[in-house]
Motif scaffolding. Structure first.
Motif, mmCIF file in Angstrom:
data_model
loop_
_atom_site.group_PDB
_atom_site.id
_atom_site.type_symbol
_atom_site.label_atom_id
_atom_site.label_comp_id
_atom_site.label_asym_id
_atom_site.label_seq_id
_atom_site.Cartn_x
_atom_site.Cartn_y
_atom_site.Cartn_z
ATOM 1 N N THR A 1 0.860 -1.184 0.000
ATOM 2 C CA THR A 1 0.000 0.000 0.000
ATOM 3 C C THR A 1 0.892 1.229 0.000
ATOM 4 N N VAL A 2 0.716 2.094 -0.981
ATOM 5 C CA VAL A 2 1.475 3.343 -1.006
ATOM 6 C C VAL A 2 0.551 4.468 -0.562
ATOM 7 N N VAL A 3 1.039 5.258 0.394
ATOM 8 C CA VAL A 3 0.252 6.376 0.915
ATOM 9 C C VAL A 3 0.827 7.675 0.375
ATOM 10 N N LEU A 4 -0.016 8.416 -0.322
ATOM 11 C CA LEU A 4 0.366 9.714 -0.882
ATOM 12 C C LEU A 4 -0.413 10.811 -0.176
ATOM 13 N N LEU B 1 11.482 -6.875 -1.432
ATOM 14 C CA LEU B 1 10.632 -7.357 -0.333
ATOM 15 C C LEU B 1 9.208 -7.584 -0.836
ATOM 16 N N ALA B 2 8.746 -6.651 -1.662
ATOM 17 C CA ALA B 2 7.386 -6.771 -2.208
ATOM 18 C C ALA B 2 7.271 -8.037 -3.054
ATOM 19 N N ARG B 3 8.283 -8.272 -3.876
ATOM 20 C CA ARG B 3 8.262 -9.484 -4.716
ATOM 21 C C ARG B 3 8.258 -10.750 -3.875
ATOM 22 N N ASP B 4 8.940 -10.678 -2.724
ATOM 23 C CA ASP B 4 8.992 -11.844 -1.838
ATOM 24 C C ASP B 4 7.715 -12.018 -1.020
ATOM 25 N N GLY B 5 6.744 -11.124 -1.216
ATOM 26 C CA GLY B 5 5.448 -11.332 -0.572
ATOM 27 C C GLY B 5 5.245 -10.645 0.760
ATOM 28 N N VAL C 1 4.893 -0.833 -8.035
ATOM 29 C CA VAL C 1 4.901 -1.796 -6.931
ATOM 30 C C VAL C 1 3.583 -1.886 -6.156
ATOM 31 N N ALA C 2 2.833 -0.787 -6.104
ATOM 32 C CA ALA C 2 1.665 -0.765 -5.207
ATOM 33 C C ALA C 2 0.539 -1.660 -5.717
ATOM 34 N N PRO D 1 -3.190 1.459 -8.548
ATOM 35 C CA PRO D 1 -2.473 2.613 -9.105
ATOM 36 C C PRO D 1 -3.071 3.107 -10.427
ATOM 37 N N ALA D 2 -3.514 2.171 -11.261
ATOM 38 C CA ALA D 2 -4.047 2.595 -12.558
ATOM 39 C C ALA D 2 -5.264 3.496 -12.390
ATOM 40 N N GLN D 3 -5.981 3.297 -11.309
ATOM 41 C CA GLN D 3 -7.146 4.149 -11.068
ATOM 42 C C GLN D 3 -6.745 5.460 -10.386
ATOM 43 N N VAL D 4 -6.072 5.345 -9.239
ATOM 44 C CA VAL D 4 -5.810 6.550 -8.440
ATOM 45 C C VAL D 4 -4.798 7.470 -9.127
#
Ligand code: ADP
Ligand code: MG
Length: 259
Positions: free
Chosen positions: A39-42, A201-205, A221-222, A239-242
């Protein structure tokens, strides 16, 4: 995908409201994070991003609402109008399940790199030092710093220090890792090496929450991008939406400023 799944969340915030001396900085936040998601917080400066992470990590007490980590309620719960609090000891135990990586690294300057990584599992989780040391060396190798175990933080670049901080967070075997602007204090040429470690880390789950202004990282990544403004969760989704098709004018205006 994470927003529609019904899998049990790793973190579940409901109705979280927080104020500082009368000023509300988080308004009724609902947020679910599922296992293995990023989750990316902007949001603009002062929008409540750090307070949100600190609330998850129990560094701030909420005024209202609840914070649940896995199946355990941490800290607060409303029954009727009463808030129930956990003991300080239970809070510490729960907090040790959450990794936190700060903008300013926050390494212990008087400890070596290896000792920085070993410290919390030994003192907070009461694990055996020899076992933790072996793991710490593996974690340092994973962030590309196997040869820096005996160095002190001041002998490292900012990017290296931040990678030590990530290894330190991983050493707690956390359920989730929270990153608060992990690359904002770095020289531009060092940003990539830290983002690469987070991507791995994200790729590793791993389950990650990353506050960042790195929109390219978010796009790549998000699973979910969350946009905060004025302490309100304005918009969340893939991400494609936001990022590419924001529904809210405030999200659009923010993205125009940072892109
Ligand atoms: P962000 O990380 O998005 O920049 P913060 O969560 O740090 O935002 O801050 C949100 C708001 O809460 C800001 O108005 C900030 O001044 C205020 N704030 C944060 N921490 C404290 C504190 N400990 N005491 C008083 N006000 C605070
Ligand atoms: Mg902040």
């Amino acid at each position: 995908m994470s927003t529609t799944s019904t899998a049990a969340p790793v973190i579940d915030l409901r109705g979280v409201t927080k104020s500082f001396s009368g000023q509300v900085v988080l308004h009724d936040i609902d947020l679910r994070l599922e296992e293995g998601t990023v989750t990316v917080v902007l949001g603009p400066s002062g929008s409540g991003k750090s307070t949100l992470l600190r609330t998850i990590n129990h560094l701030e007490k909420v005024d209202r609402g609840q914070v649940r980590i896995k199946d355990t309620l941490i800290g607060y719960r409303q029954s009727g109008d009463r808030l129930h609090e956990l003991s300080e000891r239970e809070v510490l135990r729960q907090r040790s399940r959450i990794g936190f990586v700060f903008q300013q690294f926050n390494l212990f300057p008087h400890l070596t790199v290896l000792e920085n990584v070993v410290e919390a599992p030994v003192s907070a989780q009461r694990r055996r030092r020899t076992e933790v040391e072996a793991e710490a060396r593996q974690l340092l190798a994973r962030v590309g710093l196997a040869d820096k175990a005996a160095a002190y933080p001041r002998q490292l670049s900012g990017g290296q220090q931040q990678r030590v901080a990530i290894a330190r967070a991983l050493a707690l075997q956390p359920d989730v890792i929270l990153f608060d602007e992990p690359t904002s204090a770095l020289d531009p040429e060092l940003v990539g090496e830290v983002l690469d470690v987070i991507k791995e880390l994200a790729r590793d789950g791993a389950t990650l929450v990353v506050v960042t202004h790195e929109i390219g990282f978010a796009r790549e990544v998000a699973d979910t991008v969350v946009f905060l403004d004025g302490g309100r969760l304005i918009e969340q989704g893939p991400p494609a939406q936001v990022l590419d098709n924001p529904r809210h004018e405030r999200t659009r205006a923010f993205l125009e400023r940072v892109l």
